[in-house]
Design a protein around this motif. Structure first.
Motif, short mmCIF file in Angstrom:
data_model
loop_
_atom_site.label_atom_id
_atom_site.label_comp_id
_atom_site.label_asym_id
_atom_site.label_seq_id
_atom_site.Cartn_x
_atom_site.Cartn_y
_atom_site.Cartn_z
N LEU A 101 3.28 15.30 14.21
CA LEU A 101 3.62 16.20 13.11
C LEU A 101 4.79 17.10 13.50
O LEU A 101 5.76 17.25 12.76
N PHE A 156 8.01 15.15 13.63
CA PHE A 156 8.50 14.97 12.27
C PHE A 156 9.27 16.19 11.83
O PHE A 156 10.39 16.11 11.33
N ILE A 157 8.62 17.35 12.04
CA ILE A 157 9.21 18.61 11.61
C ILE A 157 10.56 18.81 12.28
O ILE A 157 11.57 19.09 11.63
N ILE A 213 13.23 16.34 11.08
CA ILE A 213 13.69 16.62 9.72
C ILE A 213 14.57 17.87 9.70
O ILE A 213 15.66 17.88 9.11
N LYS A 260 0.87 27.05 11.55
CA LYS A 260 1.11 25.63 11.24
C LYS A 260 1.29 25.43 9.75
O LYS A 260 2.14 24.64 9.32
N ILE A 261 0.49 26.14 8.95
CA ILE A 261 0.63 26.01 7.49
C ILE A 261 2.04 26.41 7.09
O ILE A 261 2.73 25.70 6.35
N THR A 273 4.65 23.83 8.22
CA THR A 273 4.60 22.59 7.45
C THR A 273 5.23 22.78 6.08
O THR A 273 6.04 21.96 5.63
N LEU A 274 4.87 23.88 5.42
CA LEU A 274 5.44 24.13 4.09
C LEU A 274 6.95 24.31 4.19
O LEU A 274 7.70 23.78 3.37
N VAL A 287 9.00 23.05 6.32
CA VAL A 287 9.66 21.77 6.53
C VAL A 287 9.71 20.96 5.24
O VAL A 287 10.73 20.37 4.89
N ALA A 288 8.59 20.95 4.51
CA ALA A 288 8.58 20.21 3.25
C ALA A 288 9.68 20.75 2.34
O ALA A 288 10.42 19.99 1.72
N LEU A 289 9.83 22.07 2.32
CA LEU A 289 10.84 22.65 1.44
C LEU A 289 12.25 22.37 1.95
O LEU A 289 13.17 22.16 1.14
N LEU A 339 13.14 19.68 3.43
CA LEU A 339 13.39 18.29 3.05
C LEU A 339 13.69 18.19 1.56
O LEU A 339 14.49 17.36 1.13
N VAL A 340 13.05 19.06 0.75
CA VAL A 340 13.28 19.02 -0.68
C VAL A 340 14.67 19.55 -1.03
O VAL A 340 15.41 18.96 -1.80
N PHE A 341 15.04 20.69 -0.43
CA PHE A 341 16.26 21.34 -0.87
C PHE A 341 17.47 21.03 0.01
O PHE A 341 18.60 21.24 -0.39
N MET A 346 21.47 11.57 3.92
CA MET A 346 20.82 10.28 4.12
C MET A 346 20.72 9.50 2.83
O MET A 346 20.81 10.04 1.74
N ARG A 384 12.34 15.59 -6.15
CA ARG A 384 13.77 15.78 -5.85
C ARG A 384 14.20 14.84 -4.74
O ARG A 384 15.40 14.66 -4.51
N THR A 385 13.23 14.28 -4.02
CA THR A 385 13.55 13.36 -2.93
C THR A 385 13.15 11.95 -3.32
O THR A 385 12.41 11.74 -4.28
N MET A 436 3.57 16.19 4.17
CA MET A 436 3.63 17.58 4.65
C MET A 436 2.83 18.50 3.73
O MET A 436 2.09 19.37 4.20
N LEU A 470 -4.73 22.16 6.17
CA LEU A 470 -4.81 23.31 7.07
C LEU A 470 -5.28 24.55 6.31
O LEU A 470 -6.05 25.36 6.84
#
Lengths: 308, 314
Positions: free
Chosen positions: A243, A246-247, A250, A284-285, A288-289, A291-293, A295-297, A307, B106-107, B118, B125
């Protein structure tokens, strides 16, 4: 402990985590960069490194350093070898289709993890560090007679932890010189840049893929051997490194080596520091959030190119 | 018979067979089948997104668990009765899937998988972190006395079986109908060629958004039903494993087929049931199945049958 010494301790712990994380993530990043596939089983190669290290080091009754050095040499070879087999048997057959590779490597993840459970068992077992001296660290204080040094209780590290940091840096430098100075590195970079042209220039791309996949797994196993004297070997230990890698990959930009190292420092240090002060689950929460954001923005990460 | 009439006969026939099975099977298998039906409902929800729209989410456990916690917590902490609690479960899953859809869509491709993974991890968690209410890893049990619907005790095996069958049938018929409507056809269009669908003038983003919400809500409905019927709510159901399971069931049964999710879930359930009698490393079977499916049967069981013998299979 006061805030200052506490922070120093957190930074030291964070640096050990960051060093190991950089190596693990580099393996994932290399595989993604050259082969354009995500290896979900990466964490299991990390676990394999630790478990193999235990199998090698524990029966050797002589000085723990001998077992450790043997593990350092053999564990990455074992993990790399298994990875090459996976590449030949699974990834090559699905022609490196990104989605099929993810599903296939999830399968490989369970196979390796559960095989470890059957062979190695559910216990967590330690590997003895080759050397382990406690080093007390000084801290400064404004006393009655001006600035003075003192040794706060609990502020200490071990020589082995410092060794992990140094070793990780040495491996990173070696990796970087292999990639930028040798023929093998040139071939890998050529394949990463343009697969079609590399084929046209007679580069055996299939063999490069196998080597890269094995190399990535070996890096994960190597970092696990480094960390296993501090953490114990356990069949589920691959989850967190996967995990975090990944983070890191990314945030750093998929496939960018420089970005991966910078992000590993950032994530490893902040993970270490935050979890000393906040609850590890909460940190960790948030990570993780975040990183997700990212990746989104900003899907290209901090250093990566856009990519496909 | 037209294709639509044939598929209606197939689905009603399947439900009829399940009714008979529920009546004749011994209690042990009846209980298993009830569980399989609820899990197959979850797989049907997953299939809407993965099989029909071509979007692979690796985080569906968060929708399943959102429904489960929405329903379970309403019953456990607020003493709600079954029906409003089920509604709460559906609403929680729908709300979560809308938020996730707006962000994650968006992805595309691999990034979509990782973003959903994620978000699901953060949800898992958070379920652990809020252990004071959710019970964390250990979870909580919903009192038997609460699990009553219109005078029927849902804890009684046969009643529970028919409740599970009702949930499954609603999801099955709903998706089968949806995929025959223009809306479903457009989803399949997105799966086959997103660019061309956009060129034809369809609003691809809106359709994908609705697909995520429908898929997430059906999955959440399955989670809520699981909480009510089996009386247990725990963080395990939000873990990565539970995101991988529906993928496995759908791949095995046949992605983009209406009955594939049930076939896949039933097959894996009994395979794991059998394997866990032999070894505690039963997840090895899951891994081997995933690898073999990727290598040899990407269409799955029903998909292969459709390809070889019965081309009209929905």
């Amino acid at each position: 402990m006061d805030f200052g010494p506490h922070l120093l301790l957190a930074v030291l712990e964070g640096a050990v985590g960051a060093a190991v994380l950089a190596l693990t993530a580099l393996g994932l990043s290399l595989v993604f960069g050259v082969m354009r596939v995500v290896n979900v089983a990466h964490g299991e190669f990390f676990m394999l490194g630790a478990v193999v290290a235990w199998f090698i080091a524990s029966p050797i009754a002589a000085h723990p350093a001998i077992g450790f050095v043997a593990a350092l040499a053999i564990a990455p070879l074992v993990a790399g070898g298994i990875a090459v087999v996976v590449d030949r048997l699974v990834l090559k057959r699905v022609e490196y289709d990104p989605e099929a590779t993810i599903v296939g490597t999830i399968g490989v993840l369970y196979i390796i993890q559960q095989s470890a459970l059957m062979i190695y068992g559910p216990e967590a077992r330690p590997v003895e560090p080759p050397f382990n001296h406690r080093i007390a660290l000084p801290w400064v204080e404004w006393g009655d007679s001006g600035l003075s040094f003192y040794y706060p209780w609990g502020l200490s590290t071990t020589s082995y932890k410092l060794f992990v940091i140094v070793a990780a840096v040495a491996i990173l430098v070696t990796f970087w010189s292999v990639m930028s100075r040798t023929r093998l590195g040139l071939i890998m970079r050529a394949t990463q840049l343009d697969r079609e042209t590399a084929v046209a220039f007679g580069i055996p791309v299939q063999r490069v893929y196998s080597i890269v996949f094995g190399f990535g797994a070996a890096l994960a196993a190597l970092s696990a051997v480094l960390i296993v004297p501090i953490q114990q070997a356990h069949y589920l230990m691959g989850h967190d490194p996967l995990l975090l890698s990944f983070i890191v990959v990314i945030i750093g930009g998929l496939g960018s080596v420089r970005g991966t190292v910078v992000a590993a420092l950032l994530i490893g240090m902040s993970d270490g520091i935050i979890s000393v002060f906040l609850s590890p689950t909460l940190s960790k929460i948030l990570a993780t959030l975040l990183v997700a954001l990212v990746l989104v923005f900003r899907p290209q990460g901090l250093y990566g190119k856009k990519m496909a | 018979m037209t294709v639509n009439a044939r598929s209606t006969v197939l689905h009603l026939g399947l439900i009829a067979i399940l009714i008979v099975l529920g009546l004749v099977l011994p209690t042990y298998h009846q209980g298993n089948l009830a569980r399989i039906l609820v899990l197959a409902t979850y797989a049907i929800g997953f299939n809407v997104l993965f099989g029909y729209t071509g979007l692979l989410s690796l985080g569906h456990a968060m929708f399943f668990a959102a429904g489960m916690y929405g329903c379970g917590l309403a019953m456990h902490l607020a003493d709600w009765s079954v029906l409003p609690a089920l509604g709460m479960g559906l609403a929680s899953a729908a709300a979560l899937s809308l938020v996730v859809a707006v962000l994650a869509l968006r992805t595309i491709g691999v990034a979509f998988m990782i973003v959903t993974l994620m978000f699901a991890q953060a949800f898992f968690l958070a379920a652990l972190y809020l252990g004071e209410w959710t019970g964390g890893d250990e979870g909580f049990v919903i009192a038997q006395a609460r699990r009553q619907l219109a005078g029927f005790a849902l804890t009684e095996p046969l009643t529970r079986f028919f409740a599970a069958l009702t949930v499954f049938s609603v999801a099955l018929l709903l998706t089968a109908w949806l995929m025959q409507m223009p809306f479903g056809r457009i989803l399949i269009g997105v799966r086959e060629n997103e660019e061309r669908t956009r060129m034809l003038g369809y609003d691809v983003f809106r359709h994908k958004l609705l697909a995520v919400v429908i898929s997430g809500t059906i999955s959440g409905g399955a989670g809520a039903a699981y909480a009510v019927l089996f009386g247990y709510v725990g963080a395990t159901f939000a873990s990565v494993q539970y995101s991988i399971f529906p993928l496995l069931w759908v791949l095995l049964g046949g992605m983009g087929t209406t009955i594939g999710p049930l076939i896949g879930a039933a097959f894996m359930f009994y395979l794991i049931d059998y394997a866990s009698g032999l070894t505690n490393a039963y997840l090895l079977i899951v891994g081997a199945a995933l690898v073999l499916l990727t290598l040899f049967a990407r269409a799955g069981i029903v998909g292969e049958i459709r390809k070889r013998w019965v081309p009209w299979l929905p």
